[in-house]
Scaffold this active site. Structure first.
Site, mmCIF file in Angstrom:
data_model
loop_
_atom_site.group_PDB
_atom_site.id
_atom_site.type_symbol
_atom_site.label_atom_id
_atom_site.label_comp_id
_atom_site.label_asym_id
_atom_site.label_seq_id
_atom_site.Cartn_x
_atom_site.Cartn_y
_atom_site.Cartn_z
ATOM 1 N N ASP A 157 -4.393 -9.643 -8.623
ATOM 2 C CA ASP A 157 -4.806 -8.720 -9.680
ATOM 3 C C ASP A 157 -3.684 -7.883 -10.305
ATOM 4 O OD1 ASP A 157 -4.533 -7.397 -7.272
ATOM 5 O OD2 ASP A 157 -6.500 -6.462 -7.285
ATOM 6 N N GLU A 212 0.825 -1.209 0.000
ATOM 7 C CA GLU A 212 0.000 0.000 0.000
ATOM 8 C C GLU A 212 0.861 1.261 0.000
ATOM 9 O OE1 GLU A 212 -3.053 0.053 -0.538
ATOM 10 O OE2 GLU A 212 -3.873 -1.884 0.071
ATOM 11 N N GLU A 254 -18.680 -6.103 -2.480
ATOM 12 C CA GLU A 254 -17.287 -6.529 -2.342
ATOM 13 C C GLU A 254 -17.090 -7.952 -2.859
ATOM 14 O OE1 GLU A 254 -13.671 -4.767 -0.484
ATOM 15 O OE2 GLU A 254 -15.152 -4.456 -2.039
ATOM 16 N N GLU A 313 -12.305 0.411 -9.570
ATOM 17 C CA GLU A 313 -11.883 -0.476 -10.655
ATOM 18 C C GLU A 313 -12.891 -0.534 -11.797
ATOM 19 O OE1 GLU A 313 -9.352 -1.286 -7.303
ATOM 20 O OE2 GLU A 313 -11.539 -1.211 -7.453
#
Length: 896
Positions: free
Chosen positions: A240, A93, A334, A352
């Site tokens: 991803d 992150e 989610e 996204e």
């Protein structure tokens, strides 16, 4: 202009109420400072006391043509931000948000400086900060494999005595494989090659550890040995951006090896994971076997990556499927199942889907995607907008909010939405000169020819020749993809137009049917009662123990080695299987979705939405769209277990009462007799909250409850106190009981709206008039709740001591650990004859249940396991279940 106004609303509230904190808490209008708020677990690892949201938003300001604000923001970052904090942060992150934000800010700063109007004073200060941060992340790479530790202390590194980290053994594939863009850019900008070298080494290691027969990678990997810890593979959470960075590293750095690796993985994805329009996780060793029956929202980025790849048809198909889910629930849950029911109900305003919408519009020029963008904007304004910003959705089914506005909302969502609608003349620079990182930060393409200090190996022999013409495509455009056929995209979408609405829940098989005529276990799951000593003795003989949990439920755990004999162990195995099957069936029969309590009076005006548990009796709010609206009143006696002594205060109002001392149905009858139009039962368990407790359903009393016609809802203690506090402060408090939250335009239709909220509603009302599709954007009130959402159906007993809860509803997809089988079950009323009058048992498994050489059993609602007509030896049973158990163990970690 609408996107700009929304951005200003979010950004100005962060700067006014939160800065220099990392993030804004939009419901309480204050900043989120790590250590001063209750811990949210791994989510808080993104916070490092470095003004995260401001850094993450820097290049967004320039994209939105807010150059003056950008210049002020850069000065604040240089002056105020400290990167030398004694705090443990996520390497992943911090890299994508902070390092990427500083590099993106530096990229646009030098661009503006070259243009000659702004940033003339800038001298690379953001780049210096990025380099400082890069060096602070490097200690995480001190492993034999080159894979970084998942966390690092900004001040003390990893193995320092005061670091409080460095003991981890696992990391996710995306965590280790999403570094190359930022680290390579840092090396190219500064001429210091070590950053790019470390990121390349991590990518090389993951590539070497791919499963060679399937060419897939798992979700988590051991950073020391390289062994796959979780062997499921997909394109969503945990993997991803690894795939994204392979392709984008080729675009930014020009290294063919990255493209060859991506093409190899992409071939495997399309061969095994892609099941148009779905993208389903599989096992890397058995890629024809699905690892789960649901998808997570992070895979919404993949159509955008497919556009960059040039494979447009599956991108259109998956995007359209996701859009249909959004139209059903307003937001992308989610996680959602393969039959498009909610699996995890949260939505933290993820960008996204907007990202993929932008790329599809760029590739096709189809105005359909502009309409998709308008839907996203309308839903954000109607359902997520609050006075101090935009709040994440706690439950897309009810519209309840979470006090959270992540930095990526400003960094990505508004950037993609603005670019979707912007014309070329709206931009002050050419966006095509940059590539987006996974956090949508801008890195200039000219870096590919700058400071190339990394030697390239000839690795062509490592790659398999793939017969796929898609691999020849790069950077698609409308001239190449859609020659003389502007309806191409529509022709692909059309068959998927009703894919979500036409899907219906799948049935499940009963355990009794699978048992056939074989030997019967000494105790059937449907007959079990936790209060029966004889039953407990039988369980003990079968190796099944009973554990009392703090929340009042009990948990059943089977340890095969503790059974009296191998035959008893097999009986216990069957009992657990039967219990799980029974749970699954009863969930389908009895589980109800959560409801909403919305405070509509001054000064809330519908902005506060509380998640409420439904009742299995009384008015069905899903069939009464308007809900029940009225002022609240506290009854006397407060427990509602006898005749109401203040009926004049309750008449035509919604009664508030405390849980306990009698059955829920009795409370409902007493307040209905007093003239109440509805009731809210508040939990008497101090500190209970829907944040931490499973959804609660109020059961009847075992008798006919058709005489109860008013709606009844249940609030946990924390949510109930919000209403009680409002009464103490404002006296007259009006609420709306409904199946899901209503937007303010609906609440105040035909009523006087206070002047100071007219402006904020006006825009929404205008949008309502322009849109003929609003109804299709609202969630289906009959939508079944998440399969991972526990729901306990509870009857209260008139024994003077409170209530005993019946069996809690199940989670058919809930996993089991590899070492023990467990089924959670609420304390059962000894007088209740069976599950027919109660909720279903709730399977659950906790890490504490795991013990060496203990057998765990758990199944999904559509379990393929069937028992033979004769007893199987334990070894055979274990062998048959081994693969499924591994999958369930993996799912358990994902659930937690």
């Amino acid at each position: 202009n609408q996107v700009l106004e929304m951005f200003d609303h979010a950004y100005s509230n962060y700067m006014e109420h939160a800065y220099p904190a990392d993030e804004l808490m939009p419901l309480t209008c204050r900043g989120r400072v790590r250590g001063q708020e209750p811990s949210r677990g791994d989510v808080d690892d993104a916070l490092g006391k470095f003004s995260l949201t401001l850094i993450d938003t820097l290049d967004t300001l320039v994209v939105l043509n807010k150059t003056k604000e950008f210049e002020e923001a850069v000065k604040k970052v240089i002056k105020d931000v400290n990167l030398d904090n004694d705090i443990v942060v996520s390497v992943f992150e911090t890299n994508i948000r902070v390092l990427g934000g500083l590099l993106g800010g530096h990229s646009v700063a030098i661009m503006l400086k070259e243009k000659g109007e702004y940033m003339q004073w800038y001298n690379g200060e953001l780049l210096h900060m990025a380099k400082e941060l890069g060096y602070k992340l490097l200690p995480a790479f001190n492993t034999t494999s080159g894979l970084p530790y998942p966390r690092v202390n900004l001040k003390f590194g990893v193995r320092h005595p005061e670091a409080r980290t460095g003991t981890e053994t696992d990391t996710c594939t995306a965590c280790a494989g999403t570094l190359i863009l930022e680290f390579a850019a840092l090396s190219r900008f500064t001429g210091t090659s070590i950053f790019e070298e470390y990121a390349r080494k991590a990518l090389d290691f993951i590539w070497e550890k791919r499963q060679r027969s399937s060419n897939l990678v798992g979700v988590t990997i051991n950073i020391h040995t390289g062994d796959w810890v979780r062997k499921d593979s997909g394109v969503g959470a945990g993997i991803d951006s690894y795939y994204e960075y392979l392709l984008k590293a080729y675009v930014l750095l020009g290294d063919d090896s990255f493209l060859e690796r991506f093409n190899t993985h992409y071939d495997a994805i399309m061969r095994y994971i892609s099941q148009p329009p779905l993208l389903l996780d599989v096992h890397i060793h058995k890629p024809m076997l699905n690892a789960r029956t649901w998808m997570d929202s992070l895979l919404a980025f993949f159509p955008g990556l497919q556009v960059l790849k040039g494979d447009i048809r599956p991108a259109i198909e998956t995007h359209e499927m996701l859009y249909q889910v959004i139209k059903k629930h307003n937001f992308l849950p989610e996680a959602f199942t393969t039959d498009f029911r909610v699996h995890w109900a949260q939505h933290p305003l993820r960008p996204e889907f907007a990202e993929s919408t932008y790329f599809l519009y760029k590739a096709t020029g189809d105005p359909y995607y502009l309409e998709v963008g308008k839907t996203l904007i309308e839903n954000l304004n109607k359902y997520a907008r609050v006075p101090c910003g935009f709040a994440a959705m706690k439950d897309v089914r009810t519209g309840s909010h979470e006090d959270r506005m992540d930095s990526f909302f400003l960094a990505e969502m508004f950037k993609y939405l603005y670019l979707l609608f912007a014309d070329k003349e709206d931009m002050i620079f050419d966006i095509e000169d940059y590539i987006f990182t996974t956090e949508a930060h801008l890195l200039p393409l000219w870096l590919s020819t700058t400071n190339q200090t990394i030697s390239k190996k000839n690795t062509s022999t490592e790659y398999t020749e793939l017969d796929d013409s898609n691999f020849d495509w790069t950077c698609p455009n409308t001239q190449i993809l859609f020659p003389n056929d502007p309806m191409f995209a529509q022709s692909i979408r059309e068959p998927l137009k009703n894919v979500v609405d036409k899907s219906c829940p799948r049935g499940i098989s009963r355990a009794e049917e699978s048992l056939g005529s074989g030997p019967k276990p000494p105790l059937r799951a449907r007959d079990f009662m936790a209060s029966n000593p004889e039953h407990l003795e039988i369980l003990k003989k079968m190796g099944v123990s009973l554990i009392h949990l703090k929340d009042g439920r009990v948990q059943l755990v089977q340890h095969a080695v503790q059974a009296a004999s191998s035959l008893d162990a097999e009986d216990g195995l069957r009992f657990m299987q039967e219990m799980i099957e029974l749970s699954s069936q009863q969930q389908k029969e009895q589980q109800l979705p959560p409801r909403a309590v919305q405070i509509v009076s001054h000064p809330f005006f519908g902005r506060v939405v509380l998640t409420a548990g439904p009742a299995q009796f009384g008015m069905d709010l899903s069939k009464h769209k308007a809900g029940t609206r009225g002022f609240v009143a506290t009854i006397k006696p407060y427990n509602g277990c006898s005749e109401i002594t203040n009926p004049e205060a309750v008449k035509e109002k919604i009664a508030l009462m405390q849980r306990g001392q009698c059955m829920f149905a009795e409370k409902a009858r007493n307040i209905q007799k007093a003239g109440a139009i509805g009731g809210i039962v508040i939990d008497d368990n101090e500190g209970s909250s829907s944040d931490t407790a499973p959804l609660f359903q109020m059961a009847g009393d075992g008798k006919n409850t058709d005489d109860i016609t008013i709606p009844m809802l249940f609030l946990f203690n924390k949510e109930g106190n919000i209403i009680l506090d409002a009464i103490r402060e404002y006296e007259a408090v009006e609420v709306l009981l409904s199946d899901k939250a209503k937007d303010r335009a609906t609440i105040f239709k035909g009523k006087m709206i206070p002047n100071y909220i007219i402006d904020s509603n006006l825009e929404m009302e205008n949008m309502d008039q322009k849109s003929s599709e609003n109804d299709s954007h609202k969630p289906n009130s009959e939508e079944a709740p998440s399969e991972s959402q526990d729901a306990g159906a509870v009857s209260e007993e008139p024994d003077g001591g409170g209530e005993s809860s019946a069996v809690g509803d199940p989670d058919p997809l809930s996993p089991a650990s590899a070492d023990s089988a467990s089924v959670s079950r609420a304390d059962q009323d000894p007088h209740t004859p069976g599950p027919a009058e109660a909720g279903a048992p709730e399977p659950a498994c906790t890490p504490e249940d795991s013990q060496p050489q203990e057998q765990n059993t758990q199944t999904q609602s559509n379990s393929k396991a069937h028992w033979d007509s004769k007893v199987q030896p334990m070894e055979s049973i274990l062998a048959d279940w081994n693969e499924d158990i591994e999958a369930f163990e993996m799912m358990e970690k994902d659930e937690l």
